[in-house]
Design a protein around this motif. Structure first.
Motif, mmCIF file in Angstrom:
data_model
loop_
_atom_site.group_PDB
_atom_site.id
_atom_site.type_symbol
_atom_site.label_atom_id
_atom_site.label_comp_id
_atom_site.label_asym_id
_atom_site.label_seq_id
_atom_site.Cartn_x
_atom_site.Cartn_y
_atom_site.Cartn_z
ATOM 1 N N MET A 314 0.829 -1.206 0.000
ATOM 2 C CA MET A 314 0.000 0.000 0.000
ATOM 3 C C MET A 314 0.865 1.259 0.000
ATOM 4 O O MET A 314 0.555 2.254 -0.673
ATOM 5 C CB MET A 314 -0.941 -0.007 1.207
ATOM 6 N N GLY A 315 1.969 1.211 0.741
ATOM 7 C CA GLY A 315 2.880 2.346 0.746
ATOM 8 C C GLY A 315 3.507 2.573 -0.618
ATOM 9 O O GLY A 315 3.612 3.720 -1.088
ATOM 10 N N ALA A 316 3.901 1.471 -1.288
ATOM 11 C CA ALA A 316 4.514 1.594 -2.615
ATOM 12 C C ALA A 316 3.509 2.169 -3.621
ATOM 13 O O ALA A 316 3.855 3.050 -4.430
ATOM 14 C CB ALA A 316 5.022 0.232 -3.075
ATOM 15 N N ALA A 317 2.271 1.674 -3.590
ATOM 16 C CA ALA A 317 1.256 2.171 -4.515
ATOM 17 C C ALA A 317 0.961 3.655 -4.258
ATOM 18 O O ALA A 317 0.759 4.430 -5.206
ATOM 19 C CB ALA A 317 -0.032 1.354 -4.371
ATOM 20 N N LEU A 340 -3.956 0.090 -5.450
ATOM 21 C CA LEU A 340 -4.132 0.412 -4.032
ATOM 22 C C LEU A 340 -5.462 -0.118 -3.516
ATOM 23 O O LEU A 340 -5.535 -0.652 -2.395
ATOM 24 C CB LEU A 340 -4.053 1.929 -3.843
ATOM 25 N N PHE A 341 -6.509 -0.026 -4.311
ATOM 26 C CA PHE A 341 -7.797 -0.597 -3.930
ATOM 27 C C PHE A 341 -7.683 -2.107 -3.690
ATOM 28 O O PHE A 341 -8.222 -2.642 -2.718
ATOM 29 C CB PHE A 341 -8.837 -0.339 -5.024
ATOM 30 N N VAL A 342 -7.001 -2.795 -4.580
ATOM 31 C CA VAL A 342 -6.827 -4.246 -4.440
ATOM 32 C C VAL A 342 -6.134 -4.567 -3.120
ATOM 33 O O VAL A 342 -6.533 -5.483 -2.382
ATOM 34 C CB VAL A 342 -6.030 -4.809 -5.630
ATOM 35 N N LEU A 343 -5.111 -3.803 -2.797
ATOM 36 C CA LEU A 343 -4.372 -4.052 -1.557
ATOM 37 C C LEU A 343 -5.203 -3.728 -0.324
ATOM 38 O O LEU A 343 -5.080 -4.408 0.704
ATOM 39 C CB LEU A 343 -3.081 -3.230 -1.568
#
Length: 461
Positions: A314-317, A340-343
């Protein structure tokens, strides 16, 4: 085996009540319990699904509301923030309503209550209505957020610990998918030159159907007693609040982005309502579908491990989103947002699986075994879920307010994304420090400490 006999005991306390329920008993589960649990899960998902749709309908309605409605972007972000806030707050009483009224009975009531915000929105949705009226009617939609808490508390009691990650993930994912479904319905209506009242009119009969099916096919568990002591014990437990914080990072992100994604596309990238609607449903859809996968992975590898690495993703996205926002790259921004939604969906499943695992581990550390340990875990995990779900949903309020302030201050969402990145870094650190760091400093503790810590740190949570 006599364990298979209890399921239908409908006369007690004025409804369909099951007097004996022991899902940890494999014989009971295989002969009787699983079939009943799956049936209740199915209709729980249906009611929760529509509840999520009604809760998040304003994320769609604001896309319909053009200049003729007289609302600024800041007004719209404030409106969706307040809807999210009510949905978070009502999760607490909705959790305990299951124990007071029974899971089936409360599902009927909570489904029927969805008619109130839907009919009210249908009545006022037209240009010339004041912002304060829209805000008041939007607040009513918040009750749809409460369905999640009561549904999760109810389903948590039906399934054995080894199945909870899958069951809770499926239940929540089926509810979460109400977000993209209403967005897809809106896309079809916009494309057909319909209006917001057409969308609202579709959901009114669906609400009635969900309430009727719940009445016909769901059950109450007599073993789920009204226990105010459980709420107090859960509120006093530090893990309730730690998991609430982690759930802010996962579910708070999911629901906050669900409300805000379309508005960000409109305000930062000048997308029309139709252009925004074409992509806004994709992220919530994929995030909802993957939530059961997060629960299943947590069942297999441990929720804390999945949650930890999920926050890294999430941080990377989010870092990519910051770059895309600064470069005004719509394609990169959209792809990163969907990832990010997927994560968020994956993390929703893994964090919720941690809750029953943590309290089961605490039961074992206390020396409890068998059904006594399972009952302790069900009691506290069921009570804590309402608090965790409520606090987690508050993250959605923070996200919408952060976007509102970022657009007011900078004219884009970049500032908000920087704040979100910092939040995910803190979530990562908390997950590692509390649930995965080896307790080397406690090596000299008594015999219960080595037994308790692995339970809280690895596969059991």
């Amino acid at each position: 085996m006599t364990a298979a006999s209890p399921p239908p005991a409908p006369q007690s306390r004025g409804g369909r009540w099951i007097q004996h329920w022991d899902p940890e008993d494999e014989t009971f589960w295989n002969t009787t319990g699983e079939k009943i649990a799956r049936r209740n899960l199915l209709f729980s998902v249906l009611s929760e699904h529509i509840g999520f749709s009604i809760w998040t309908m304003w994320s769609v309605l604001v896309l319909f509301m053009g200049p003729e409605y007289g609302l600024t972007p800041a007004d719209k972000f404030l409106l969706t923030s307040m809807v999210t806030l009510v949905g978070a707050v009502v999760r607490v009483p909705y959790t305990f309503a299951v124990a007071v009224f029974g899971g089936r009975n409360w599902t009927i009531v909570s489904a029927g209550l969805l008619l109130v915000p839907t009919v009210a929105a249908f009545a006022v949705m037209e240009p010339g209505t004041s912002f304060s009226t829209f805000l008041l009617v939007g607040l009513l939609a918040g009750i749809g957020g409460g369905n999640f808490a009561s549904s999760m508390t109810n389903i948590n009691a039906y399934f054995p610990l080894r199945k909870k990650g899958w069951a809770l993930g499926l239940n929540a994912g089926g509810g979460n998918i109400g977000v993209p479904v209403i967005q897809l319905a809106a896309l079809a209506i916009i494309g057909a030159s319909g209006g917001p009242r057409v969308l609202l009119g579709i959901y009114i009969p669906l609400i009635v159907v969900a309430a009727v099916l719940s009445a016909l096919y769901m059950d109450n568990l007599a073993s789920v007693k009204n226990d105010t002591g459980a709420a107090k014990d859960a509120a006093r437990d530090a893990h309730t609040w730690i998991m609430s914080f982690l759930y802010i990072g996962t579910f708070g992100s999911f629901i906050g982005y669900s409300f805000a994604f379309g508005q960000v596309l409109q305000n930062q990238f000048d997308r029309t309502p139709l252009e925004a609607a074409y992509v806004t449903f994709i992220g919530p859809l994929l995030g909802s579908l993957i939530r059961p996968v997060g629960g299943s992975l947590a069942d297999r590898y441990g929720g804390a491990r999945i949650t930890l690495w999920n926050f890294v993703g999430m941080g990377a996205a989010t870092a990519v989103l910051i770059v895309a926002s600064m470069q005004e790259s719509l394609v990169l921004f959209t792809v990163a947002f969907v990832v990010l939604f997927v994560l968020t969906g994956l993390g929703n499943g893994s964090t919720y699986k941690m809750i029953p695992g943590i309290f089961q581990a605490k039961a074992l550390a206390k020396g409890l075994r068998g059904e006594e340990a399972a009952a302790y875990g069900r009691r506290l995990s069921g009570a804590s879920m309402g608090l965790i779900g409520a606090v987690g949903a508050l993250g959605g309020v923070g996200i919408n307010l952060a976007f509102r302030q970022s657009f007011l201050s900078y004219g884009s969402g970049t500032g908000a994304f920087v704040a979100f990145l910092a939040c995910y870094a803190v979530c990562f650190a908390v997950t590692w420090a509390v649930y995965l760091r080896r307790p080397a400093d406690r090596a000299g503790d008594t015999s219960t400490a080595p037994e308790e810590k692995p339970q809280l740190s690895y596969a059991r949570v």
